[in-house]
Design a protein around this motif. Structure first.
Motif, PDB file in Angstrom:
ATOM      1  N   ASN A  39       0.811  -1.214   0.000  1.00 11.24           N
ATOM      2  CA  ASN A  39       0.000   0.000   0.000  1.00 11.24           C
ATOM      3  C   ASN A  39       0.847   1.268   0.000  1.00 11.24           C
ATOM      4  OD1 ASN A  39      -2.408  -1.425  -0.061  1.00 11.24           O
ATOM      5  ND2 ASN A  39      -2.529  -1.532   2.162  1.00 11.24           N
ATOM      6  N   HIS A  42       0.361   1.170  -3.865  1.00 14.30           N
ATOM      7  CA  HIS A  42      -0.977   0.816  -4.340  1.00 14.30           C
ATOM      8  C   HIS A  42      -2.036   1.395  -3.412  1.00 14.30           C
ATOM      9  CE1 HIS A  42       0.397  -2.037  -7.405  1.00 14.30           C
ATOM     10  NE2 HIS A  42       1.390  -2.272  -6.566  1.00 14.30           N
ATOM     11  N   SER A  43      -3.114   1.946  -4.001  1.00 16.88           N
ATOM     12  CA  SER A  43      -4.159   2.541  -3.166  1.00 16.88           C
ATOM     13  C   SER A  43      -5.478   2.606  -3.916  1.00 16.88           C
ATOM     14  CB  SER A  43      -3.759   3.951  -2.739  1.00 16.88           C
ATOM     15  OG  SER A  43      -3.651   4.788  -3.881  1.00 16.88           O
ATOM     16  N   ALA A  47      -9.766  -3.664   0.281  1.00 17.62           N
ATOM     17  CA  ALA A  47      -8.751  -4.537   0.868  1.00 17.62           C
ATOM     18  C   ALA A  47      -9.143  -6.008   0.751  1.00 17.62           C
ATOM     19  CB  ALA A  47      -8.534  -4.181   2.327  1.00 17.62           C
ATOM     20  N   GLY A  73     -10.946  -8.151  -2.832  1.00 21.82           N
ATOM     21  CA  GLY A  73     -10.339  -6.949  -3.397  1.00 21.82           C
ATOM     22  C   GLY A  73     -10.694  -6.856  -4.871  1.00 21.82           C
ATOM     23  N   ASN A 138      -1.243  -8.480  -2.432  1.00 25.48           N
ATOM     24  CA  ASN A 138      -1.853  -7.365  -3.146  1.00 25.48           C
ATOM     25  C   ASN A 138      -2.897  -7.882  -4.132  1.00 25.48           C
ATOM     26  OD1 ASN A 138      -2.209  -4.668  -3.849  1.00 25.48           O
ATOM     27  ND2 ASN A 138      -0.641  -4.729  -5.436  1.00 25.48           N
ATOM     28  N   ARG A 150      -5.164  -2.808  -3.695  1.00 24.03           N
ATOM     29  CA  ARG A 150      -4.967  -2.704  -2.244  1.00 24.03           C
ATOM     30  C   ARG A 150      -4.353  -4.012  -1.743  1.00 24.03           C
ATOM     31  NH1 ARG A 150      -7.114   0.778   1.907  1.00 24.03           N
ATOM     32  NH2 ARG A 150      -7.346   2.099   0.099  1.00 24.03           N
ATOM     33  N   SER A 152      -3.259  -6.347   1.915  1.00 21.36           N
ATOM     34  CA  SER A 152      -3.446  -6.611   3.337  1.00 21.36           C
ATOM     35  C   SER A 152      -2.295  -7.495   3.779  1.00 21.36           C
ATOM     36  CB  SER A 152      -4.777  -7.318   3.605  1.00 21.36           C
ATOM     37  OG  SER A 152      -5.862  -6.465   3.316  1.00 21.36           O
TER      38      SER A 152
END
Length: 191
Positions: A39, A42-43, A47, A73, A138, A150, A152
């Motif tokens: 992140n 990446h945004s 998630a 995601g 991702n 996104r 996690s």
């Protein structure tokens, strides 16, 4: 002077291109171990859920099989980064991944199947201690931009079991041995 500016322009373009290609073909230092994740770049997407599946206990120097699972995601393509906190532990890359330094990362974008992405890998346990696995997964939309994606993170603690007198196995055995010895001694006195 014009040749110099042209050269600077070409070099700049190459540097920007290399940065973009490095992420799609894997990057390290983004597992969450040191606070950075995918992140960082990446945004904007939703998630995913990320988990590490595999044994929480290994014998000294044994190899355990693990899977990093990314669900949800954007779920078109994805990547990952995995690291450990114990320098004596060794990660081994599986299909779709590569080892760079002491970490594992994807070697190209991998497509989701049924809203899920899996990366198999191995961990060779150290001779003693514990190992914490750190992983970032991702989930990307596949448009080669960093927006709409996104990541996690997940962790897994792995204990290296020395056998015998471990905290879970040794105490009950010690109590049993002491009780047996006491009963044997009492029988001898009565007999």
């Amino acid at each position: 002077m014009r040749a110099s500016l042209g050269t600077v322009g070409v070099i700049s373009a190459c540097l920007f291109s290399t940065s973009a290609l490095a992420n799609s073909s894997g990057i390290t230092g983004q597992s969450g171990k040191d606070g950075s994740t995918c992140n960082t770049c990446h945004s904007g997407g939703s998630a995913p859920t990320v988990e590490i599946s595999g044994p929480a206990t290994l014998e000294p120097n044994a190899t355990g099989q693990y899977t990093l699972i990314i669900k949800g995601g954007a779920a078109r393509v994805g990547g990952m980064n995995i690291a450990v906190d114990n320098a004596a532990a060794v990660l081994q890359a599986g299909e779709g991944s590569q080892k760079i330094g002491k970490e594992i990362t994807h070697n190209g974008l991998k497509a989701f199947t049924n809203d899920e992405l899996r990366f198999d890998f191995s961990l060779v346990a150290p001779a003693s201690g514990t190992v914490k696995l750190f992983a970032a997964g991702n989930s990307a939309n596949g448009d080669y931009n960093s927006t709409g994606d996104r990541s996690s993170t997940a962790t897994l603690d792995v204990t290296v079991d020395q056998g015998g007198c471990s905290a879970t196995g040794g105490s009950p055995m010690l109590v049993f041995a002491l009780a047996a010895a006491t009963l044997t001694r009492l029988r001898r006195r009565q007999g």
